[in-house]
Design a protein around this motif. Structure first.
Motif, PDB file in Angstrom:
ATOM      1  N   THR B  98       5.593   1.248  -0.285  1.00  0.00           N
ATOM      2  CA  THR B  98       6.279   2.528  -0.420  1.00  0.00           C
ATOM      3  C   THR B  98       6.476   2.556  -1.473  1.00  0.00           C
ATOM      4  O   THR B  98       6.706   3.378  -2.244  1.00  0.00           O
ATOM      5  N   VAL B  99       8.110   1.937  -1.875  1.00  0.00           N
ATOM      6  CA  VAL B  99       8.125   2.001  -2.840  1.00  0.00           C
ATOM      7  C   VAL B  99       7.683   1.578  -4.464  1.00  0.00           C
ATOM      8  O   VAL B  99       7.775   1.882  -5.423  1.00  0.00           O
ATOM      9  N   ASN B 100       6.879   0.453  -4.244  1.00  0.00           N
ATOM     10  CA  ASN B 100       6.118   0.560  -5.200  1.00  0.00           C
ATOM     11  C   ASN B 100       5.292   2.149  -5.303  1.00  0.00           C
ATOM     12  O   ASN B 100       5.407   2.159  -6.598  1.00  0.00           O
ATOM     13  N   ILE B 101       4.368   2.023  -4.270  1.00  0.00           N
ATOM     14  CA  ILE B 101       2.900   3.185  -4.528  1.00  0.00           C
ATOM     15  C   ILE B 101       3.854   4.544  -4.795  1.00  0.00           C
ATOM     16  O   ILE B 101       3.191   5.321  -5.680  1.00  0.00           O
ATOM     17  N   GLY B 102       4.974   5.127  -4.552  1.00  0.00           N
ATOM     18  CA  GLY B 102       6.309   5.979  -5.014  1.00  0.00           C
ATOM     19  C   GLY B 102       6.278   6.354  -6.432  1.00  0.00           C
ATOM     20  O   GLY B 102       6.130   6.995  -6.701  1.00  0.00           O
ATOM     21  N   ALA B 103       6.724   5.043  -6.756  1.00  0.00           N
ATOM     22  CA  ALA B 103       6.594   5.188  -8.255  1.00  0.00           C
ATOM     23  C   ALA B 103       5.444   5.590  -9.105  1.00  0.00           C
ATOM     24  O   ALA B 103       5.782   6.100  -9.852  1.00  0.00           O
ATOM     25  N   TYR B 104       4.766   5.314  -8.781  1.00  0.00           N
ATOM     26  CA  TYR B 104       2.690   5.484  -9.237  1.00  0.00           C
ATOM     27  C   TYR B 104       2.602   6.989  -9.656  1.00  0.00           C
ATOM     28  O   TYR B 104       2.029   7.708  -9.808  1.00  0.00           O
ATOM     29  N   THR B 105       3.212   7.221  -8.075  1.00  0.00           N
ATOM     30  CA  THR B 105       2.790   8.745  -7.466  1.00  0.00           C
ATOM     31  C   THR B 105       3.486   9.851  -8.238  1.00  0.00           C
ATOM     32  O   THR B 105       3.436  11.084  -8.971  1.00  0.00           O
ATOM     33  N   THR B 106       5.053   9.162  -8.727  1.00  0.00           N
ATOM     34  CA  THR B 106       5.604   9.660  -9.886  1.00  0.00           C
ATOM     35  C   THR B 106       5.098  10.237 -10.691  1.00  0.00           C
ATOM     36  O   THR B 106       4.720  11.643 -10.585  1.00  0.00           O
ATOM     37  N   GLU B 107       4.450   9.528 -11.453  1.00  0.00           N
ATOM     38  CA  GLU B 107       4.130   9.649 -12.494  1.00  0.00           C
ATOM     39  C   GLU B 107       2.806  10.406 -12.635  1.00  0.00           C
ATOM     40  O   GLU B 107       2.647  11.150 -13.477  1.00  0.00           O
ATOM     41  N   ILE B 108       2.583  10.163 -11.132  1.00  0.00           N
ATOM     42  CA  ILE B 108       0.295  10.686 -11.960  1.00  0.00           C
ATOM     43  C   ILE B 108       0.716  12.285 -11.136  1.00  0.00           C
ATOM     44  O   ILE B 108       0.508  13.760 -11.759  1.00  0.00           O
ATOM     45  N   VAL B 109       1.844  12.720 -10.288  1.00  0.00           N
ATOM     46  CA  VAL B 109       2.501  13.865  -9.968  1.00  0.00           C
ATOM     47  C   VAL B 109       3.290  14.644 -10.802  1.00  0.00           C
ATOM     48  O   VAL B 109       2.996  15.551 -11.131  1.00  0.00           O
TER      49      VAL B 109
END
Lengths: 244, 227
Positions: B98-109
């Protein structure tokens, strides 16, 4: 009649550039005022200041009883009193016409869905788009979108409506349908201030014409000044506009 | 040189495979829900929060995007354990992913939020909407809608990348397959089967996102524009 809008020596700069260099005028309740002038004369900035989208740096501005130069002004209450329509419509693309109109009454005034819907029905009828209630903005023409934007503002029952070049992005055929809506609003007694390039419309509807030039009010008066300008600059501007 | 294919030996382990699929799916589901919440919140902070909070979010995003997922998993799972906090391994893995995907999601959103025209914000402001209301009703949904294809690809990648947590001992699909392989020595067959299962799961995740998209974006449903 008491003025609902009062500008006194209003000044505004963007960095080094002084856009408003002491603007003074009044608009009374129920009046329609048209602000005209060349691009860059500061007319749109003056209008945006009235809804505090821009803050003024000098002078004073009283809008519907709100002192705009006040730092602790109640913005929520100001924006209940003032509606604004933009050149680029700015409808919310992911919401239907009905949802666009009902959003602010529900969120800001805390209305129930049904009550908001009643208001939406009333204002959409005013702009003649009852059958488009469930459409999305992208399904409408530019003129229709602008009429919905007007209805969305009206739903908040403002005391003053501001129009910022609302027909500038439209074809001549579509301009007419938007102007007719605005004319009807004026006839209903709404106080309106419009920044416009439509001279014929200003001549027909405006009680007061304000000609801005280089950040100041250069000439002001009833719409007669468009027929008989007192200053050579306004005369030139009217002549130039007539050519287009 | 002949090789006798023996898929039966591998398929005999189907209950174990099913267990692995179930674990992978659970991991993916939890990480998707928490990842979107975390990433969405961080994107809002990064675009509209106070300067110090923006800094924290950018540090987090850059740290995660520029270090290997495997290192992050070891760090979080064994790091947490060495602090004396004992968590079930699956919970540890969920936190790490979650910590990992959260960072990528932050950039996309964030890209989605920044693509929303300033005029939309002005319109909302002038109607009297508060900042929170503007974010909730005017910004977030169209922002998500714009970046939805990128977002769903990222979460398919997450499902595929979740195989990495087998190396910290989670018996998800890949971990189970490794076990089957070491018991049967049917390397080729097990990885053919595994590839097929991952492909099927990827299609499932994509399908799930497509359905969710239809539910979240009624305009797409009504106008029939694909995501």
């Amino acid at each position: 009649m008491s003025p609902i809008v009062e500008l006194k020596d209003v000044r505004k700069s963007f960095g080094e550039l002084e856009v408003l260099k002491g603007v003074t005028f009044e608009v009374n309740r129920g009046e329609v005022a048209a602000i005209i002038g060349q691009s860059g004369s500061g007319k749109s900035t003056a209008l945006r200041c009235m809804d505090r989208l821009e803050t003024i740096q000098g002078g004073s501005m009283l809008i519907c009883g709100h002192e705009l130069h006040d730092d602790d002004i109640d913005l929520k209450s100001l924006r209940r009193d003032v509606g604004i329509v933009f050149q680029s419509y700015n409808l919310f693309p992911h919401l239907t016409v009905a949802e666009n109109i009902m959003l602010a009454p529900r969120m800001v005034k805390g209305m129930k869905q049904r009550q908001a819907r009643e208001i939406a029905d009333t204002v959409i009828a005013k702009v003649g788009l009852r059958e488009k209630m469930d459409c999305y903005p992208e399904q409408l023409s530019g003129g229709q979108q602008q009429r919905v934007a007007i209805a969305r503002s009206l739903a908040m029952e403002p005391k003053l409506m501001l129009f910022d070049e609302v027909t500038s992005a439209l074809d001549p055929q579509l301009t007419g349908e938007v102007l007719r809506v605005m004319e009807q609003l004026a006839a209903d007694g709404m106080t309106m201030i419009l920044v416009t390039h439509e001279m014929a419309f200003a001549r027909k509807v405006a009680d007061r014409v304000i000609y801005m030039r280089d950040g100041k009010v250069h000439e002001m008066g009833s719409s007669d000044i468009l027929r008989m300008p007192a200053t050579p600059e306004l005369a030139a501007f009217v002549a130039e506009s007539a050519e287009h | 040189m002949t090789y006798n294919f023996d898929f039966a030996a591998v398929l005999a382990y189907w209950p174990l495979l099913l267990e692995g699929i179930w674990t992978t799916l659970r991991l993916t589901l939890f990480c998707t829900v928490f990842g979107i919440l975390l990433g969405g919140a961080c994107a809002v902070v990064r675009t509209g929060g106070p300067t110090w909070a923006r800094w924290i979010v950018s540090l987090y995003v850059e740290f995660i995007r520029n270090t290997p997922l495997l290192v992050q998993c070891y760090f979080l799972i064994f790091g947490i354990a060495s602090m004396g906090i004992r968590l079930p391994i699956l919970v540890g893995a969920t936190i790490a992913l979650t910590v990992n995907i959260g960072a990528y999601t932050t950039e996309i959103v964030r890209a989605g939020i920044e693509s929303i025209h300033r005029g939309q914000l002005e319109a909302a402001t002038c109607l009297g909407l508060s900042r929170t209301q503007t974010y909730l009703h005017v910004i977030i949904r169209p922002a998500l809608e714009r970046v939805y294809p990128a977002l769903s690809s990222q979460y398919v990648l997450l499902m595929l990348a979740s195989s990495i947590v087998s190396s910290v001992g989670v018996e998800e699909l890949f971990g189970i397959s490794n076990r089957i392989q070491s018991e049967t020595y049917r390397n080729f067959e097990i990885f053919v089967v595994l590839g097929g299962i991952y492909l099927g799961l990827a299609i499932l995740v994509r399908g799930g996102f497509a359905l969710l998209g239809l539910a979240m974006f009624p305009r797409r449903r009504k106008l029939g524009t694909p995501l």
